[in-house]
Design a protein around this motif. Structure first.
Motif, PDB file in Angstrom:
ATOM      1  N   HIS A  73      40.334  38.810  35.232  1.00 48.88           N
ATOM      2  CA  HIS A  73      40.644  40.017  36.021  1.00 48.88           C
ATOM      3  C   HIS A  73      42.138  40.284  36.119  1.00 48.88           C
ATOM      4  O   HIS A  73      42.549  41.444  36.155  1.00 48.88           O
ATOM      5  N   GLY A  74      42.936  39.205  36.216  1.00 47.98           N
ATOM      6  CA  GLY A  74      44.359  39.406  36.488  1.00 47.98           C
ATOM      7  C   GLY A  74      45.305  38.690  35.542  1.00 47.98           C
ATOM      8  O   GLY A  74      46.517  38.691  35.783  1.00 47.98           O
ATOM      9  N   GLY A  75      44.787  38.121  34.456  1.00 43.47           N
ATOM     10  CA  GLY A  75      45.642  37.304  33.585  1.00 43.47           C
ATOM     11  C   GLY A  75      46.825  38.054  33.003  1.00 43.47           C
ATOM     12  O   GLY A  75      47.889  37.479  32.795  1.00 43.47           O
ATOM     13  N   ALA A  76      46.651  39.371  32.754  1.00 43.77           N
ATOM     14  CA  ALA A  76      47.742  40.146  32.132  1.00 43.77           C
ATOM     15  C   ALA A  76      48.670  40.770  33.162  1.00 43.77           C
ATOM     16  O   ALA A  76      49.493  41.627  32.821  1.00 43.77           O
ATOM     17  N   ALA A  81      52.817  44.436  34.864  1.00 47.42           N
ATOM     18  CA  ALA A  81      53.871  44.742  35.839  1.00 47.42           C
ATOM     19  C   ALA A  81      55.195  45.013  35.130  1.00 47.42           C
ATOM     20  O   ALA A  81      55.949  45.929  35.496  1.00 47.42           O
ATOM     21  N   ALA A  82      55.491  44.228  34.089  1.00 48.45           N
ATOM     22  CA  ALA A  82      56.747  44.428  33.359  1.00 48.45           C
ATOM     23  C   ALA A  82      56.727  45.746  32.595  1.00 48.45           C
ATOM     24  O   ALA A  82      57.736  46.449  32.516  1.00 48.45           O
ATOM     25  N   ARG A  86      57.375  50.723  37.787  1.00 46.12           N
ATOM     26  CA  ARG A  86      57.265  51.444  39.060  1.00 46.12           C
ATOM     27  C   ARG A  86      55.967  51.138  39.785  1.00 46.12           C
ATOM     28  O   ARG A  86      55.765  51.578  40.922  1.00 46.12           O
ATOM     29  N   ALA A  87      55.084  50.413  39.136  1.00 45.42           N
ATOM     30  CA  ALA A  87      53.783  50.120  39.761  1.00 45.42           C
ATOM     31  C   ALA A  87      53.925  49.015  40.807  1.00 45.42           C
ATOM     32  O   ALA A  87      54.622  48.019  40.599  1.00 45.42           O
ATOM     33  N   SER A 130      59.458  41.479  44.007  1.00 43.06           N
ATOM     34  CA  SER A 130      59.775  42.822  44.525  1.00 43.06           C
ATOM     35  C   SER A 130      58.682  43.834  44.184  1.00 43.06           C
ATOM     36  O   SER A 130      58.594  44.897  44.790  1.00 43.06           O
ATOM     37  N   GLN A 131      57.848  43.493  43.202  1.00 44.20           N
ATOM     38  CA  GLN A 131      56.776  44.415  42.797  1.00 44.20           C
ATOM     39  C   GLN A 131      55.443  44.085  43.471  1.00 44.20           C
ATOM     40  O   GLN A 131      54.462  44.803  43.290  1.00 44.20           O
ATOM     41  N   LEU A 132      55.424  42.970  44.228  1.00 44.10           N
ATOM     42  CA  LEU A 132      54.151  42.453  44.767  1.00 44.10           C
ATOM     43  C   LEU A 132      53.938  42.845  46.218  1.00 44.10           C
ATOM     44  O   LEU A 132      54.884  42.872  47.010  1.00 44.10           O
TER      45      LEU A 132
END
Ligand SMILES: [Zn+2]
Length: 318
Positions: A73-76, A81-82, A86-87, A130-132
Motif C-alpha cells: 500500500h505504501g512502499g513507494a 513524495a519526492a 507539493r503533496a 516536512s511533507q508528513l
C-alpha cells in the motif's frame, strides 16, 4: 487497465508482480487531487504513468493518503513524495514515524514476506518530515470545488489503518479492512496478517463502515466489492468464522502450522480459477492469515482473555 469506479475516482492497477487485478491505488480528482495508496516501490513507474495519463504533473497532487503502511500500500511513498513535492503525505498517527524512518518497518517486512520482499515489493525510502502529517479521525480533506473526503480510523487489519470516504459519491475506499477479493481468486477472504491483527477492532471497523452507509465499498485488492452492506456482513461472518476455527485449532495445538491446517480443512475455499491461486497467496496467503491469528490468540492467551470475551467460540471447550 485503469478504471473509473465512480465520477472522479480512478482505480489504477499497479500490476504487482506482473499480475493484473491484484493491487491498486486510487486517484480522486479535484482542483486539489488526492492519491489513496502509492503501491509498492517496485510499481512506482506504473503508478506514475497512470497519474500522468490522468493529466497529473509533478506540481498537481495535493494529498497522498495511505490506508496503512504495509509495503503493498505504501512502499513507494518516498518516491511519490519526492516526485510530487507539493503533496502532503497523510497516514494514521501510529504510521508517521515509520514513514520518516522506514528501517524498522522494512526489517519487519523482511520477516513476513521473506524472499518475496525483493522480488515483489522492493523496500521503502523515507519521506521528508516536512511533507508528513498525521490523520485525525473523521477529518475532512478539501479537494476544491466543494469536494471533500473524510478519513475514517479503522483498526483491526493493522492498528494504524484508515479508510477514505468520498463525500460526493459515497464511495468508501477500505484498504484491507474488509478483506481481499480478486477476480478469479474465490470468495471475499479476511486479511489478518501479523503483527497486530485484532478481531474485536476489525469487527468494530466493519460496523463503523456500515453506519456510514457507503454507496460502494472498494477494496485495494481489488475494486468494488458488490452490494456494500452485503459485503460488510459477509466480511464479518467470514472473519468471525475463520477466527473461531483458528481459536479451536490453537486450543488443540498452539502453532501457526496447526492453525493453517485447520483453516485449509475447515473453511478455506480455493481460487475459482486455479492460475489465480498463486496471485491470492502472494498477498493474502493462508499462512499469513494463520500467523496473524496466532499472534492475536497469543496476546489474548497472555491476557487471560480466553473464553470470556464476546468473540468466544460457542464450540470452545471450557
Ligand atoms: Zn494489502
Amino acid at each position: 487497465m485503469d478504471h473509473l469506479i465512480a465520477p472522479g475516482i480512478w482505480q489504477i492497477d499497479t500490476e504487482l508482480g506482473g499480475w493484473h487485478e491484484l493491487n491498486s491505488v486510487f486517484l480522486i480528482e479535484g482542483a486539489r487531487p488526492c492519491l489513496v495508496e502509492t503501491g509498492p516501490q517496485k510499481d512506482f513507474e506504473k503508478v506514475l504513468a497512470g497519474l500522468a495519463a490522468r493529466g497529473l504533473g509533478a506540481d498537481d497532487l495535493a494529498y497522498v493518503v495511505l490506508t496503512h503502511i504495509h509495503l503493498d500500500h505504501g512502499g513507494a511513498v518516498g518516491e511519490i513524495a519526492a516526485h510530487f513535492p507539493r503533496a502532503e503525505v497523510i497516514c494514521h498517527p501510529k504510521g508517521v514515524r515509520h514513514l520518516a524512518d522506514p528501517a524498522r518497518l522494512v526489517a519487519a517486512a523482511g520477516q513476513v514476506y521473506g524472499p518475496n520482499l525483493d522480488a515483489l515489493y522492493g523496500t521503502m525510502t523515507a519521506v521528508d518530515p516536512s511533507q508528513l502529517r498525521a490523520a485525525e479521525d473523521m477529518e475532512s480533506l478539501d479537494l476544491g470545488a466543494g469536494r471533500q473526503v473524510t478519513l475514517v480510523y479503522s483498526p483491526g487489519h493493522a492498528k494504524h489503518h484508515i479508510a477514505v470516504l468520498d463525500d460526493a459519491t459515497g464511495v468508501l475506499l477500505v484498504g484491507d479492512a474488509v478483506g481481499v477479493k480478486v477476480p478469479g481468486g474465490g470468495p471475499l477472504r479476511p486479511a489478518m496478517p501479523p503483527d497486530d491483527f485484532e478481531l474485536a477492532l476489525a469487527l468494530g471497523s466493519l460496523h463503523r463502515f456500515a453506519k456510514l452507509k457507503p454507496t460502494q465499498v472498494v477494496l485495494t485488492h481489488f475494486g468494488p466489492a458488490g452490494d456494500p452492506q452485503e459485503a460488510l456482513e459477509e466480511a464479518e461472518a467470514t472473519m468471525s468464522r475463520w477466527c473461531r476455527v483458528a481459536e479451536q485449532a490453537y486450543l488443540e495445538e498452539p502453532s501457526i502450522e496447526h492453525i493453517e491446517r485447520a483453516l485449509l480443512e475447515r473453511v478455506y475455499d480455493p481460487a475459482t480459477e486455479p492460475d489465480r491461486q498463486p496471485v491470492v497467496d502472494a498477498l493474502n496467503g493462508v499462512t499469513s492469515n494463520a500467523a496473524g491469528m496466532y499472534g492475536w490468540l497469543n496476546r489474548r492467551h497472555a491476557a487471560g482473555d480466553f473464553g470470556t470475551g464476546p468473540q468466544a467460540a460457542p464450540e470452545q471447550p471450557r
